[in-house]
Scaffold this active site. Structure first.
Site, PDB file in Angstrom:
ATOM      1  CD  GLU A 766      -2.741   0.209   2.670  1.00  0.00           C
ATOM      2  OE1 GLU A 766      -3.057  -0.696   2.966  1.00  0.00           O
ATOM      3  OE2 GLU A 766      -3.114   1.591   3.130  1.00  0.00           O
ATOM      4  CB  CYS A 800      -0.913   7.194   1.992  1.00  0.00           C
ATOM      5  SG  CYS A 800      -1.819   6.300   2.924  1.00  0.00           S
TER       6      CYS A 800
END
Ligand SMILES: Cc1cc2nc3c(=O)[nH]c(=O)nc-3n(C[C@H](O)[C@H](O)[C@H](O)COP(=O)(O)OP(=O)(O)OC[C@H]3O[C@@H](n4cnc5c(N)ncnc54)[C@H](O)[C@@H]3O)c2cc1C
Length: 1014
Positions: A766, A800
């Site tokens: 990820e 993020c």
């Protein structure tokens, strides 16, 4: 952890408020019902009065304002009703015709307007319907290419502008029914002598200082204007008054900002009160969201005790009967009246924000709701409060604000001959009810709450009213519905309660029971002073326990031992029943909730997390545990597959082996545990390496993992940085890696794994994103501002999912920049352990340096639109000020910049498609935001954008486990999504076992089958 305790929380009567805040609904309603011990004669009298009122309103409906009738025709439950509300909400504020036309097309084309034509008795409704129907027909999208060509030609000639004008006009007409005047002078002129008035300046809660100044000036000017119309020696009760919203006077009217509110807002409210006192008119403080009640009370009490305001009986407060605290709040107000030696005005309303109160409590995972979940409970509360208010009449001047004929009848009966009270209604509503009442009883008084302001400011108010009136349970809605028998409208709510099987609404589960198949993580109510005090105490204790020793990296020998032990323990763990593994995760969830204060304190001291972020962090970790436990039970059981007779075919998922979990510092608990728990419950043994910046959080989590029942050998923690990570991933015993971090690091892990002379390992990565948000001119700018602030600057932009590129349609760009810059001024930057802090430090000096390099680049290549000022006492190498830059091309931002910097880019509405292509061309695809009221446009953008998580008309951070599975595509990650239905299977391998059950002899079960088909 530090927060400011308000003086009001020390007063007598406050404890009762606390106790009632989220009290069990059933027991509280029973308590309220017990207050309503009415005799049969009273019950009959109330009903007879109500029956008469309803019958007369129904008979006189043709004389109604038309708006009631419009609401009746276009109920919220009809598609057209919703369309109407959306149009009304958005149309008047769209500056460019292109977007306005798209909105009309989007909304009107979908309704079946013809079906409403001629149904209403009202000319106004039929004229509006006709206009809408015609517009809908003209704007309907045409399927064929030829059709679209013809449509465009027609539109170019004159069609669209005409349609647009017609619809705008229809909306203006509607607006006029709810607004008394654009200016206070206009409103004063429109007064009806039968009524008294309280004027309200329209507008959203202020987001910026200039906005709050503007509202302040508008209130002050209105008080002067109203005051000048009042003859001398008129009391505040007889004179027209003003209603103020405290949220309009301060851009941060929130409990977390109590310090500022008390020092900055009280002087402003005081100045307005002094002005009102000068003219001896009433000033009422409106009731807003439930979690603002403490602040409101604190400000109100300060005004009540102000010696400069003594002897003036015009100070008033609105209280909401839908809040569980309302009944006890009246005691506190009576106490305040006594101690401040004045009679206070109290406006009893049911409450205007019911839907958002329910949603907010669910989102926050709170123990219960601050409001009732059934309308009938609110009605009971209103009656009990009305009765109490009448009993307190010497201290509190009762003002009953309702449009409900039954409620009015009950109050009249309870009051008997007493007349020193008033009713109140909203302008544009309840006219027929009160007209007849006042005509028949000259000694009754009704005051109209009269909104004043421009159409642009009207919208949020209008939408509230449309929602309120359109609701199926709304009295205004039902009184005009001929299908609803009069008797159904005049039932005694406290007697209706007795017939309910369950008092709280069965379709509104408690926040903790939100999910049908798992327990929701418990939130911490940061608006509850008792909770805050407890948290502060726990926090202090935990800080003393936190071992600030440096955690040295694991040695090579430690790492080898961890890998070997994990490897050796894998088979036994994989063979453990999935039920047992799932139970360990549920144990862990419980332990995490018990240890929340400690974990939050660690996240703050080590990771710089703010208090709100800390709560969210622990909740996410808890949700991961419960969600993966549930998924594992579903997915990891042996399944029998169909096949030929004489064979048993089974399939199952099982663990892969040793998983290495490498997690980042920005979610030191949630991502760490998300990876680890998924790997473990799938049957893998785990070696976890947390970020080198946040080892203490990981050590605490590791202790809890073992306490939860995961064997020590199965879960190993190693500490260290990049070198430790490299050592782990090149080991041939590793079957898979779960990684969250930069794209570059993920690539390097991928290469290390590929270079091994071993089985091909699984990589679940990820990584980062260049996350964009598109805002078109139909968006509600105030909401965009809130969402940009949260998406771009919360957690100091170190998520993020955080917003990096803000694409704004050029027609609204300047206004949005102005609002954003003003709202950024209000951000509180500082020590994350303070409740007031919105933006804490960046993680370390290295991160600070990278951000500085980037802003150096921007300073020469872009335009700085806003840079927040830093408080002087903050260490300048850790606190990076939130900044807004205007760029000229997406190409200027090549990679993720991990901090509180938002890059704004204007676009022309015709170029939307090109901009989407450019965003896709960056190769990243993590999160994406859309702000538009045009549904078809939002759908189109969502379908074209290559991002894993798309958010429409909301912020774009804070994905909830199992609700918004999280993860991107392209350079943003491999998938599958964390907290999603496919995550666990990536940690597993499959096995099918086919057994010939006839091997020992023949196919006995087939032979044993009887001849009939049963
Ligand atoms: C003069 C005046 C001033 C006002 N000032 C304020 C203010 O300061 N702050 C504010 O919040 N509102 C204010 N309002 C709005 C007011 O809250 C609504 O107009 C009022 O709730 C409508 O109630 P009703 O008795 O007219 O109608 P009814 O139809 O009898 O009641 C509708 C109300 O019931 C409640 N309700 C609906 N469904 C449920 C449910 N499932 N569970 C629990 N409760 C439910 C809601 O409060 C809803 O508004 C004011 C209204 C007036 C008339």
């Amino acid at each position: 952890m530090h927060y400011t305790r308000l003086d009001i929380t020390e007063t007598e009567g406050y404890q009762a408020l606390l106790d009632a805040y989220r009290v069990d609904e059933a027991s509280h309603v029973k308590r309220l019902c017990s207050q309503l011990q009415w005799s049969q004669a009273t019950l009959d009298e109330v009903q007879q009065r109500a029956r008469d009122l309803v019958a007369t309103v129904r008979a006189n409906r043709r004389n109604g304002s038309g708006v009631d009738a419009l609401m009746q025709e276009y109920q919220l439950s009809s598609d057209e009703g919703v369309v109407l509300m959306c149009l009304a909400e958005a149309l008047l504020r769209i500056p460019d015709s292109d977007t306005a036309d798209r909105l009309i097309e989007d909304k009107l084309a979908s309704g079946n307007w013809g079906s409403h034509l001629g149904k209403s008795d009202s000319l106004f409704v039929n004229a509006s319907t006709w206009g809408l129907m015609l517009s809908g027909r003209i704007m309907a999208p045409l399927d064929t290419e030829q059709g679209q060509h013809v449509f465009r030609q027609f539109a170019q000639r004159c069609g669209e502008p005409m349609v647009r004008q017609a619809v705008r006009q229809a909306m203006r007409i509607m607006a006029r029914h709810f607004v008394m005047g654009r200016t206070i002078d206009e409103a004063l002129k429109r007064r009806d002598t039968d009524y008294r008035y309280s004027f309200d300046m329209l507008g959203e809660a202020a987001r910026t200082q200039p906005d709050s100044q503007r509202y302040f000036k508008a209130y002050a000017a209105s008080i002067h204007a109203i005051g000048k119309t009042v003859a001398e020696h008129t009391s505040p009760i007889k004179a027209p008054g003003i209603s103020i919203k405290l949220s309009a006077l301060h851009p941060r009217y929130e409990l977390s900002q109590a310090d500022r509110v008390m020092t900055e807002l009280i002087p402003k409210a005081r100045e307005l009160a002094l002005l009102a006192r000068r003219y001896d008119i009433g000033l009422t403080v409106d009731a807003e969201e439930a979690d603002r009640l403490d602040l409101t009370l604190a400000v109100f009490a300060a005004l009540a005790h102000d010696p400069a305001l003594s002897g003036w009986d015009g100070l008033g407060l609105a209280v909401q009967a839908y809040q569980k605290r309302c009944f006890d709040l009246l005691d506190l107000l009576a106490e305040l009246a006594l101690s401040s030696q004045r009679r206070l005005m109290v406006r009893l309303v049911k409450g205007a924000y019911w839907d958002s109160e329910i949603k907010r409590a669910q989102e926050r995972g709170l123990a219960s709701y601050p409001v009732f979940t059934r309308k009938v409970c609110t009605d009971v509360s209103y009656l009990a409060c009305a009765q109490k208010l009448l009993n307190y009449h010497e201290l509190l001047y009762p003002q009953f604000a309702t449009h409900n004929a039954y409620t009015v009848a009950a109050i009249l009966t309870l009051a008997g001959d007493y007349r020193d009270f008033e009713f109140q209604r909203l302008h544009g509503m309840g006219g027929p009810l009160y007209d007849q009442l006042l005509a028949n009883s000259r000694d009754l008084v009704c005051r109209v709450y009269a909104p004043v302001g421009s159409h642009e400011d009207l919208l949020p108010y209008l939408v509230r009213r449309l929602l309120e009136n359109g609701a199926n349970t709304s009295f205004v809605n039902r009184i005009l519905d001929d299908q609803a028998p009069i008797e159904s409208l005049i039932q005694h709510p406290h007697l209706q309660i007795a017939s309910l099987e369950k008092i709280s609404h069965p379709r509104i589960p408690l926040p903790v029971e939100l999910y049908p198949d798992r327990v929701n993580s418990a939130g911490i109510d940061l608006h509850d002073t008792e909770t805050l005090a407890a948290l502060q105490g726990d926090w202090k204790r935990e800080l003393q326990r936190i071992n600030s020793a440096q955690h040295s990296p694991s040695s090579d020998a430690d790492i080898e031992r961890a890998l070997a032990t994990a490897h050796a323990s894998f088979e036994d763990w994989d063979a453990t029943e999935v039920e047992q593994r799932a139970r360990c995760l549920e144990n862990l969830a419980r332990l995490l909730e018990v240890e929340t204060p400690r974990l939050m304190a660690l996240c703050t001291t080590e990771g710089g997390k703010t208090i709100t972020d800390g709560v969210a962090e622990v909740r996410e970790a808890v949700d991961f545990c419960r969600y993966y436990a549930l998924q594992a039970r579903r997915e990891f059981t042996v399944r029998t597959l169909p096949g030929p007779t004489g064979e048993l075919n089974q399939w199952r998922l099982r663990g892969k082996g040793v998983f290495v979990c490498i997690s980042p510092w920005n979610f030191p608990l949630a991502i760490f545990l998300g990876q680890v728990t998924a790997a473990l419950v799938a049957g893998n043994s785990v070696v976890a390496k947390p970020a080198e910046q946040t080892p203490a959080v990981a050590i605490a989590a590791a202790e809890l993992i073992h306490q939860a029942g995961i064997p020590k050998e199965v879960f190993q923690l190693v500490l260290g940085g990049e070198k430790t990570g490299r050592r782990l991933v090149r080991d041939s015993r590793v079957a898979g890696v779960a990684f969250t971090g930069s794209t570059a690091a993920a690539r390097s892990i991928n290469q290390s794994l590929a270079a091994r002379d071993a089985a091909i390992a699984t990589l679940i990565a990820e990584t980062g994103g260049l996350n964009a948000m598109i805002v078109d001119s139909s968006a509600l700018l105030e909401q965009v501002v809130t969402d940009v602030l949260q998406s771009g600057f919360q957690s100091a932009g170190q998520r993020c999912s955080a917003l990096r590129i803000l694409l704004v349609q050029e027609d609204i760009a300047d206004e949005l920049i102005r609002l954003l810059a003003g709202a950024m001024d209000e951000l509180c930057i500082g020590d994350p352990a303070r409740l007031a802090t919105d933006v804490g430090p960046v993680i370390d000096a290295e991160a600070y340096e990278r951000l500085t390099q980037h802003t150096d680049f921007l300073d020469s290549n872009a335009r700085c639109r806003k840079r927040c000022a830093l408080p002087e006492e903050l260490p300048s190498t850790l606190y990076f000020p939130p900044q807004l830059y205007e760029i000229t091309s997406i190409d200027q931002i090549q990679e993720e910049v991990f901090g509180p910097i938002v890059h704004l880019l204007r676009y022309h509405s015709a170029d939307l498609d090109k901009r989407i292509d450019e965003i896709n061309a960056t190769g990243y695809g993590l999160t994406f935001g859309i702000h538009s009221r045009i549904d078809s446009r939002a759908r189109l953008i969502a379908s074209r954008i290559r991002a894993g998580n798309v958010y429409v008309n909301r912020n774009m951070i804070g994905a909830i486990v199992g609700v918004q599975p999280f993860g991107g595509t392209g350079l943003s990650g491999t998938g599958p999504k964390a907290g999603g239905p496919h995550y666990l299977s990536r940690f597993a391998t499959e096995q099918s076992i086919s057994t010939n059950t006839t091997a020992a002899g023949g196919n006995a079960s087939l032979m044993a089958m009887s001849d009939d088909d049963s």
